[in-house]
Design a protein around this motif. Structure first.
Motif, PDB file in Angstrom:
ATOM      1  N   ARG A 299       0.847  -1.207   0.000  1.00 54.92           N
ATOM      2  CA  ARG A 299       0.000   0.000   0.000  1.00 54.92           C
ATOM      3  C   ARG A 299       0.877   1.249   0.000  1.00 54.92           C
ATOM      4  N   GLN A 300       0.291   2.348  -0.479  1.00 57.67           N
ATOM      5  CA  GLN A 300       0.961   3.651  -0.413  1.00 57.67           C
ATOM      6  C   GLN A 300       0.715   4.170   0.997  1.00 57.67           C
ATOM      7  N   VAL A 301       1.781   4.458   1.713  1.00 55.68           N
ATOM      8  CA  VAL A 301       1.598   4.794   3.125  1.00 55.68           C
ATOM      9  C   VAL A 301       2.033   6.215   3.429  1.00 55.68           C
ATOM     10  N   ARG A 302       1.248   6.873   4.259  1.00 52.30           N
ATOM     11  CA  ARG A 302       1.685   8.143   4.839  1.00 52.30           C
ATOM     12  C   ARG A 302       1.505   8.017   6.345  1.00 52.30           C
ATOM     13  N   PHE A 303       2.595   8.238   7.055  1.00 52.98           N
ATOM     14  CA  PHE A 303       2.610   8.048   8.507  1.00 52.98           C
ATOM     15  C   PHE A 303       3.084   9.359   9.126  1.00 52.98           C
ATOM     16  N   LEU A 304       2.196   9.932   9.937  1.00 56.18           N
ATOM     17  CA  LEU A 304       2.446  11.263  10.490  1.00 56.18           C
ATOM     18  C   LEU A 304       2.589  11.213  12.007  1.00 56.18           C
ATOM     19  N   THR A 305       3.646  11.849  12.506  1.00 54.42           N
ATOM     20  CA  THR A 305       3.785  12.048  13.942  1.00 54.42           C
ATOM     21  C   THR A 305       4.436  13.411  14.131  1.00 54.42           C
ATOM     22  N   GLY A 306       4.596  13.859  15.364  1.00 59.36           N
ATOM     23  CA  GLY A 306       5.215  15.166  15.536  1.00 59.36           C
ATOM     24  C   GLY A 306       5.014  15.762  16.917  1.00 59.36           C
ATOM     25  N   THR A 307       5.132  17.072  16.992  1.00 68.41           N
ATOM     26  CA  THR A 307       5.073  17.749  18.293  1.00 68.41           C
ATOM     27  C   THR A 307       4.076  18.903  18.295  1.00 68.41           C
ATOM     28  N   ASP A 308       3.489  19.083  19.470  1.00 67.51           N
ATOM     29  CA  ASP A 308       2.468  20.088  19.743  1.00 67.51           C
ATOM     30  C   ASP A 308       3.214  21.213  20.474  1.00 67.51           C
ATOM     31  N   GLU A 309       3.359  22.373  19.838  1.00 67.90           N
ATOM     32  CA  GLU A 309       4.363  23.316  20.331  1.00 67.90           C
ATOM     33  C   GLU A 309       3.822  24.626  20.889  1.00 67.90           C
TER      34      GLU A 309
ATOM     35  N   TYR B  52      -3.493  16.872  11.624  1.00 68.25           N
ATOM     36  CA  TYR B  52      -3.782  15.656  10.859  1.00 68.25           C
ATOM     37  C   TYR B  52      -4.186  15.992   9.421  1.00 68.25           C
ATOM     38  N   LEU B  53      -4.822  17.156   9.244  1.00 72.77           N
ATOM     39  CA  LEU B  53      -5.176  17.570   7.881  1.00 72.77           C
ATOM     40  C   LEU B  53      -3.973  18.218   7.198  1.00 72.77           C
ATOM     41  N   THR B  54      -3.230  19.033   7.952  1.00 72.48           N
ATOM     42  CA  THR B  54      -2.030  19.640   7.349  1.00 72.48           C
ATOM     43  C   THR B  54      -1.141  18.545   6.755  1.00 72.48           C
ATOM     44  N   GLY B  55      -1.047  17.454   7.482  1.00 69.95           N
ATOM     45  CA  GLY B  55      -0.173  16.351   7.049  1.00 69.95           C
ATOM     46  C   GLY B  55      -0.579  15.719   5.729  1.00 69.95           C
ATOM     47  N   THR B  56      -1.768  16.025   5.235  1.00 76.24           N
ATOM     48  CA  THR B  56      -2.197  15.451   3.947  1.00 76.24           C
ATOM     49  C   THR B  56      -1.977  16.418   2.788  1.00 76.24           C
ATOM     50  N   GLY B  57      -1.661  17.680   3.126  1.00 71.29           N
ATOM     51  CA  GLY B  57      -1.580  18.699   2.076  1.00 71.29           C
ATOM     52  C   GLY B  57      -2.880  19.469   1.935  1.00 71.29           C
ATOM     53  N   TYR B  58      -3.803  19.239   2.844  1.00 73.12           N
ATOM     54  CA  TYR B  58      -5.110  19.916   2.811  1.00 73.12           C
ATOM     55  C   TYR B  58      -4.963  21.430   3.028  1.00 73.12           C
ATOM     56  N   HIS B  59      -5.787  22.189   2.338  1.00 70.79           N
ATOM     57  CA  HIS B  59      -5.932  23.622   2.613  1.00 70.79           C
ATOM     58  C   HIS B  59      -7.348  23.976   2.193  1.00 70.79           C
TER      59      HIS B  59
END
Ligand code: MSP
Length: 666
Positions: A42-52, A237-244
């Protein structure tokens, strides 16, 4: 499903926090799912990160005399290091201070304002600084009564603010939750949310006046305010998809709706109510699954926190046991969704049981026996039908469990296969077949065992990204081979027909060496040295009294030279694990074994059992050792104990007990 896109997210972690096993857990589970989805093709996108953003970050930065962004830039390194140490394969590490995220949050705020879903009003309420949330009077009183907070943790705040019309979406989200069983998982968490939604939902305060708290994303339509940290954070979670919201580009739809959004149960409401209603307001589809897992708690059952001093440090575990040990512990120890009680002792026990005794032992047996008796190459042939059906079932169970986010069940399926492999070796007894000159049967047996190892290594790739590829290399294959095998396995083909015939095997050192004692840094830090595993249990405290006479019965007992309990107590019997076993260089009847008794070093023991056993067949067995027999030399080799054996009809067998090395027998 192969070829489908797969988008998975973790919560973004508070930058100010100290990473611990709780954060490592969510991220590792997400990583396992992401790695499996990639193996599935599958084509995968896996997002993690920090709340700043938010109050606490601002406060910490001020205390250090730093600009908040500079403070974040320093602290984010700690979180990135955690990801690296755990071999997390995320596609993006998002920070809420990233430019694209700031732009998305501002555009979303504008879109919701334009839609009439935001309004300005006076706010009066209790603010709980630690969690950065407003709480009701009742909630405040409860937290104080429970001792979770003190009066000084709350501030009564009266100020103008901006609100999101969350209440407008209450009925809609409740209806969706009732209708879609998989939206919030597990089931008990869904019920919890539905219960929560039976109370009237307030609108959500989504701003903070800059005069009080300036570290956040500015509201584009009212520059005196910044965005509330949760409203900002959830949108990652939306930013991580390229959503605007204002962009005509629809590429983000390739990733959204997310397939799995993993969170801890502590942030269930923010995700299943705030987040979902925000999505409804934006007209964006809801994620397929929001999965709220349980908490890891330390010994006393309290949630881990730096202030309580009960934080389990993942670095120490990785240093002491290796990355793969940590990852497999996470999956095997608790059902995904349940709470788990962490103890170093159970960690060590599981390491030895799963990795050293089961998986490591199977691989070592497969490689060393094949090398010794079959010239070191796997051959082609038909697998044992019973074993083949176990292997096929393993693939089906594993895949189904991964699809259902049942991580423990997936891992258990592989370890059950490993168990079946070890049992198969014991039953087929290739050492006996070899001794009887039945070469074809030895080759067929070893081929099956190697195939089990190859299948296990393939399915373990997402869980053990360090050692599973090495297993494959030792089996004369590679991760690339495994990637090609997975589609065949998923079609139900070749479960025990993976290896390349004729490939060169590499025996090497044990992949997961047994760890008898708690690694020193952990033992020292947590004062566990008093009871490392493998330590002999307390001597039995049977009272020193005269034994009762043998029971009277019709048939008399044989005449024994009866001893008293105190005589028996002189004999120290211990469980020992056979690490190596070779013929004695100068004595035909003796084998020389090294046996692990949970002591500073393994013991060397000579045993007169060479006629009865192939040396390899004893490796890995847990035997009973007379540990206080005075050491002596036997034909030039020291012997530091005696192994107990039973004789029946001239055939010898060793007493085998399933207990950790060093355990006392009494
Ligand atoms: N920043 C918010 C999340 C915003 S998401 C849009 C936050 N951060 S946090 O640093 O506190 O991380 C919380 C998450 O860490 C939990 O939801 C869980 O995934 C994980 N864990 C933190 N402590 C935990 C345990 N003791 N046990 C298991 N996981 C827990 O909340």
């Amino acid at each position: 499903m192969a070829g489908d896109a797969f988008y998975i997210t973790t919560p973004i972690y508070y930058l100010n926090g100290t990473p611990h096993i709780g954060h490592a857990y969510t991220t590792t589970v997400a990583d396992v799912l992401a790695r499996w989805a990639r193996l599935e093709g599958r084509q995968v996108r896996f997002l993690t990160g920090t709340d700043e953003h938010g109050q606490k970050v601002l406060q910490a930065a001020e205390e250090r005399g730093l600009d908040p962004k500079a403070h974040c830039d320093e602290l984010v390194v700690v979180w990135k290091n955690m990801m690296e140490r755990l071999s997390i394969s995320h596609d993006r590490f998002i920070r809420t201070t990233d430019d694209d995220h700031v732009a998305v949050v501002q555009a979303v705020l504008q879109a919701l304002l334009d839609k009439g879903d935001l309004y300005r009003d006076e706010y009066r309420g209790w603010y709980f600084v630690r969690d950065e949330v407003f709480v009701s009077e009742k909630d405040r009183a409860e937290r104080i009564a429970k001792g979770d907070a003190t009066e000084s943790d709350f501030r009564l705040i009266e100020e103008p603010n901006w609100f999101f019309r969350m209440s407008k979406y209450q009925d809609h989200i409740a209806e969706l939750l009732r209708g879609e069983a998989g939206l919030v998982l597990p089931e008990n968490r869904r019920n919890e949310v539905l219960g929560f939604l039976r109370q009237p939902l307030d609108d959500l305060c989504i701003s903070r006046p800059k005069s009080r708290m300036s570290w956040g994303i500015e509201l584009p339509f009212d520059r005196d305010f910044v965005c509330y940290v949760w409203f900002d954070a959830l949108l990652n979670y939306l930013t991580g998809t390229g959503y605007h919201p204002a962009s005509p580009d629809t590429a983000w739809r390739r990733w959204w709706p997310a397939n799995a959004q993993l969170i801890g149960k502590d942030i269930l409401t923010t995700h299943s109510v705030y987040w979902t209603t925000m999505l409804l307001a934006l007209g964006v589809a809801l994620p397929e699954h929001i999965f709220a897992h349980g908490w890891w708690v330390s010994g006393e059952g309290a949630k881990m926190s730096k202030s309580k001093g009960n934080v389990i440090d993942v670095d120490l575990l990785i240093d002491g046991f290796g990355l793969d040990a940590v990852r497999s512990f996470f999956l095997r120890e608790i059902r995904f969704g349940a709470d788990g009680q962490f103890s170093y002792q159970s960690f060590l026990t599981r390491y030895n049981a799963d990795l050293a005794n089961d998986l490591g032992n199977l691989l070592h047996r497969a490689l060393s026996m094949t090398t010794r008796w079959c010239g070191g190459v796997p051959t082609r042939g038909s697998p044992d039908p019973g074993l083949l059906s176990i292997a096929q079932k393993t693939v089906t169970t594993y895949r189904g469990a991964m699809d259902a986010l049942q991580l423990k069940e997936a891992a258990d399926a592989v370890f059950d296969l490993v168990g079946a492999g070890n049992k198969y070796v014991d039953v087929r007894a290739p050492w006996a077949l070899n001794k009887a000159g039945r070469a074809a049967e030895v080759a067929a047996t070893m081929r099956d065992v190697l195939e089990i190892c190859a299948l296990a290594a393939t399915l373990l790739l997402p869980i053990l990204p360090g050692k599973a590829p090495e297993m494959l290399v030792r089996l004369g294959a590679s991760e690339d081979h495994a990637k090609r095998w997975v589609p065949m396995l998923l079609r139900g083909e070749r479960a025990l027909d993976l290896l390349v015939p004729g490939a060169t095997l590499t025996v090497g050192d044990p992949l997961f060496p047994r760890i008898a004692e708690m690694p020193a840094p952990i033992a020292a830090l947590y004062d566990l040295s008093a009871a490392p595993p493998g330590t002999a249990l307390e001597e039995s405290t049977v009272p020193n009294e005269t034994p009762p006479a043998p029971a009277k019965a019709d048939t008399p007992l044989p005449d024994m030279s009866w001893i008293e309990i105190k005589d028996f107590q002189k004999v120290a019997l211990r469980i020992g694990k056979v690490l190596t076993c070779e013929p004695h260089p100068n004595a035909d009847k003796l084998l020389v074994l090294t046996v692990e008794l949970g002591e500073a070093r393994p013991r060397t023991i000579c045993a007169g059992i060479r006629q009865a056993f192939q040396p390899e067949s004893l490796i890995g067995r847990n035997v009973v050792v007379v540990a206080n027999l005075a050491p002596r030399m036997l034909r030039g080799v020291p012997s530091e104990g005696m192994i107990l054996a039973a004789e029946a009809d001239g055939a010898l067998d060793l007493l085998t007990v399933n207990a950790p090395p060093g355990s006392a027998v009494s």
